[in-house]
Design a protein around this motif. Structure first.
Motif, PDB file in Angstrom:
ATOM      1  N   TRP A 166       0.809  -1.227   0.000  1.00 27.96           N
ATOM      2  CA  TRP A 166       0.000   0.000   0.000  1.00 27.96           C
ATOM      3  C   TRP A 166       0.839   1.273   0.000  1.00 27.96           C
ATOM      4  O   TRP A 166       0.386   2.296  -0.500  1.00 27.96           O
ATOM      5  CB  TRP A 166      -0.931  -0.016   1.220  1.00 27.96           C
ATOM      6  CG  TRP A 166      -1.872  -1.190   1.205  1.00 27.96           C
ATOM      7  CD1 TRP A 166      -2.585  -1.643   0.145  1.00 27.96           C
ATOM      8  CD2 TRP A 166      -2.182  -2.058   2.300  1.00 27.96           C
ATOM      9  NE1 TRP A 166      -3.327  -2.744   0.495  1.00 27.96           N
ATOM     10  CE2 TRP A 166      -3.117  -3.026   1.828  1.00 27.96           C
ATOM     11  CE3 TRP A 166      -1.789  -2.125   3.627  1.00 27.96           C
ATOM     12  CZ2 TRP A 166      -3.641  -4.039   2.619  1.00 27.96           C
ATOM     13  CZ3 TRP A 166      -2.319  -3.130   4.428  1.00 27.96           C
ATOM     14  CH2 TRP A 166      -3.224  -4.085   3.936  1.00 27.96           C
ATOM     15  N   LEU A 167       2.028   1.219   0.574  1.00 26.92           N
ATOM     16  CA  LEU A 167       2.841   2.425   0.642  1.00 26.92           C
ATOM     17  C   LEU A 167       3.816   2.543  -0.529  1.00 26.92           C
ATOM     18  O   LEU A 167       4.077   3.644  -1.010  1.00 26.92           O
ATOM     19  CB  LEU A 167       3.632   2.455   1.963  1.00 26.92           C
ATOM     20  CG  LEU A 167       2.791   2.515   3.239  1.00 26.92           C
ATOM     21  CD1 LEU A 167       3.689   2.550   4.460  1.00 26.92           C
ATOM     22  CD2 LEU A 167       1.869   3.725   3.228  1.00 26.92           C
ATOM     23  N   GLU A 168       4.334   1.431  -0.998  1.00 30.73           N
ATOM     24  CA  GLU A 168       5.342   1.472  -2.053  1.00 30.73           C
ATOM     25  C   GLU A 168       4.870   0.857  -3.363  1.00 30.73           C
ATOM     26  O   GLU A 168       5.609   0.886  -4.359  1.00 30.73           O
ATOM     27  CB  GLU A 168       6.603   0.736  -1.581  1.00 30.73           C
ATOM     28  CG  GLU A 168       7.217   1.335  -0.318  1.00 30.73           C
ATOM     29  CD  GLU A 168       8.459   0.573   0.122  1.00 30.73           C
ATOM     30  OE1 GLU A 168       8.982  -0.217  -0.689  1.00 30.73           O
ATOM     31  OE2 GLU A 168       8.904   0.774   1.268  1.00 30.73           O
ATOM     32  N   ASN A 169       3.665   0.273  -3.368  1.00 33.13           N
ATOM     33  CA  ASN A 169       3.139  -0.407  -4.562  1.00 33.13           C
ATOM     34  C   ASN A 169       4.097  -1.489  -5.074  1.00 33.13           C
ATOM     35  O   ASN A 169       4.201  -1.740  -6.277  1.00 33.13           O
ATOM     36  CB  ASN A 169       2.858   0.603  -5.691  1.00 33.13           C
ATOM     37  CG  ASN A 169       1.670   1.476  -5.396  1.00 33.13           C
ATOM     38  OD1 ASN A 169       0.744   1.060  -4.720  1.00 33.13           O
ATOM     39  ND2 ASN A 169       1.694   2.705  -5.893  1.00 33.13           N
ATOM     40  N   ASP A 170       4.808  -2.104  -4.162  1.00 34.72           N
ATOM     41  CA  ASP A 170       5.775  -3.140  -4.513  1.00 34.72           C
ATOM     42  C   ASP A 170       5.094  -4.502  -4.387  1.00 34.72           C
ATOM     43  O   ASP A 170       5.116  -5.157  -3.334  1.00 34.72           O
ATOM     44  CB  ASP A 170       6.997  -3.038  -3.587  1.00 34.72           C
ATOM     45  CG  ASP A 170       8.153  -3.903  -4.068  1.00 34.72           C
ATOM     46  OD1 ASP A 170       7.947  -4.680  -5.030  1.00 34.72           O
ATOM     47  OD2 ASP A 170       9.250  -3.799  -3.490  1.00 34.72           O
ATOM     48  N   VAL A 171       4.473  -4.932  -5.485  1.00 34.95           N
ATOM     49  CA  VAL A 171       3.690  -6.168  -5.464  1.00 34.95           C
ATOM     50  C   VAL A 171       4.599  -7.385  -5.341  1.00 34.95           C
ATOM     51  O   VAL A 171       4.296  -8.346  -4.633  1.00 34.95           O
ATOM     52  CB  VAL A 171       2.829  -6.254  -6.737  1.00 34.95           C
ATOM     53  CG1 VAL A 171       2.020  -7.551  -6.768  1.00 34.95           C
ATOM     54  CG2 VAL A 171       1.882  -5.058  -6.827  1.00 34.95           C
TER      55      VAL A 171
END
Length: 387
Positions: A166-171
């Motif tokens: 949610w904070l870094e969009n690092d899926v």
């Protein structure tokens, strides 16, 4: 003149009385008739020259008036075009200013988000230290479910996956963290954790189905393309060569004086009058202002697409790239290799999906917290609550 000629024979008659009367009468006739004929012929030629000059003056005046009216018409058309271009440029400047304000607002939000991420990272480090301390306490406990610390570690990994998502969009990192949490629970060999593992499997499957393309990579690609806009050649009108043009170079030989005279005359005629035949549609000549406006329109559409990619707005992203591609095909030299490569790059970006519907919560988070409360906090008390 007739009176003077009549007086001369009378004087001759006084001096020579015996001269023949016919000779006296014929003397004035000879000088009177000849000058009259010469004067009449000279006056006719003069009037003819005057009439020719008058016709030439009228013709030149008419040609000058026609040329003046043509110049006035072209000047009015040029002024009208310049006013339209100025209005369009002002409108584009306003749009660009609005877009700049939006980008500044996004930058401020990104800075605020970066500060929040930094604070959360510091909190995560603190939590990591607390988790290590709590796990050390768990190891030191004798005879009290030594494998339950794996549940706390799995809970920590799930929370870290949520922050990465949610904070870094690092899926990708979030998926790896969830997989590691599932491994921790699997190592327990406890059937009571199967519902939590099923929720973890559902979360992993949901994240794997998300679009793997990063919005930041798309935005960086558009930034590189924006920097290349000024190097793209426009489809501007080029003056065709006159294949029927005659060589008016004068010869240095004196024997060619007739040809040289004809060439000089032809050169004078070409300077005064020019007649050209054009077959096919006439392309307008693009002014510098029009060329600037076309390139600025293309740059603005790419900036719109860049902003839409960062927001995940697939509709605005595709619309902006479609309009940019239309500008390239209609206004730029599509046969040039730079333009062809630019169009291909735009088509690749059009085929790239930028929307990423990230889930708002993980299904395994609440069940895992409940499991941790029931099996760890009740056993280890305050040490586990620090987790």
């Amino acid at each position: 003149m007739a009176n003077n000629n009549d007086s001369r024979p009378q004087d001759d008659a006084l001096v020579n009385v015996n001269d023949n009367k016919e000779v006296i009468d014929s003397a004035p006739d000879t000088p009177t008739t000849a000058p009259k004929k010469e004067k009449s012929s000279g006056n006719g030629l003069l009037w003819f020259v005057v009439v020719i000059l008058f016709l030439l003056v009228i013709g030149l005046a008419g040609a000058g008036y026609w040329y003046y009216m043509q110049q006035q018409t072209e000047r009015l058309s040029s002024l009208d075009t310049q006013q339209k271009n100025t209005v369009a440029l002002q409108s584009m400047e306003q749009q660009r200013a609005q877009l700049t304000d939006k980008i500044d607002a996004i930058t401020q939000r990104n800075n605020a988000l970066a500060d929040t991420v930094s604070a959360l990272k510091a909190e995560n480090e603190t939590l990591a230290l607390q988790a290590e301390s709590a796990l050390e306490q768990i190891k030191n406990m004798e005879g009290r479910r030594p494998a339950d610390w794996l549940i706390a570690e799995a809970d920590y990994l799930v929370r870290m996956a949520g922050r990465k998502l949610w904070l870094e969009n690092d899926v990708r990192t979030a998926i790896l963290l969830l997989v590691n949490a599932d491994k921790r629970l699997k190592s327990l060999a406890d059937p009571s954790v199967l519902p939590v593992r099923a929720a973890l499997a559902a979360d992993i499957q949901t994240l794997q189905q998300l679009n793997p393309v990063s919005p930041s990579s798309v935005a960086l690609a558009l930034t590189g393309m924006i920097a290349q806009i000024d190097k793209l050649p426009l489809d501007a009108f080029e003056k065709p060569k006159d294949v029927n043009a005659q060589d008016n170079t004068l010869s240095e030989s004196t024997d060619d004086w007739q040809e040289n005279l004809a060439k000089v005359w032809q050169s004078l005629v070409d300077d005064l009058f020019t007649v050209k035949t054009i077959e096919g549609p006439v392309e307008p000549v693009l002014s510098l202002e029009a060329q600037f406006l076309i390139k600025e329109q293309l740059r603005l559409q790419l900036m719109h697409a860049q902003s839409a990619a960062l927001k995940g707005d697939a509709g605005l992203y595709g619309q902006s790239l479609q309009y940019a591609q239309t500008l390239l095909i209609e206004k730029f030299d599509i046969e040039a290799s730079q333009v062809t490569g630019f169009v291909s790059a735009l088509q690749n970006l059009l085929n790239t999906e930028v929307s990423r519907p990230i889930p708002s919560e993980l299904q395994a988070q609440k069940p895992l917290e409940g499991l941790l409360d029931s099996r760890v906090k009740q056993v280890f008390g305050q040490g586990a609550s620090a987790l």
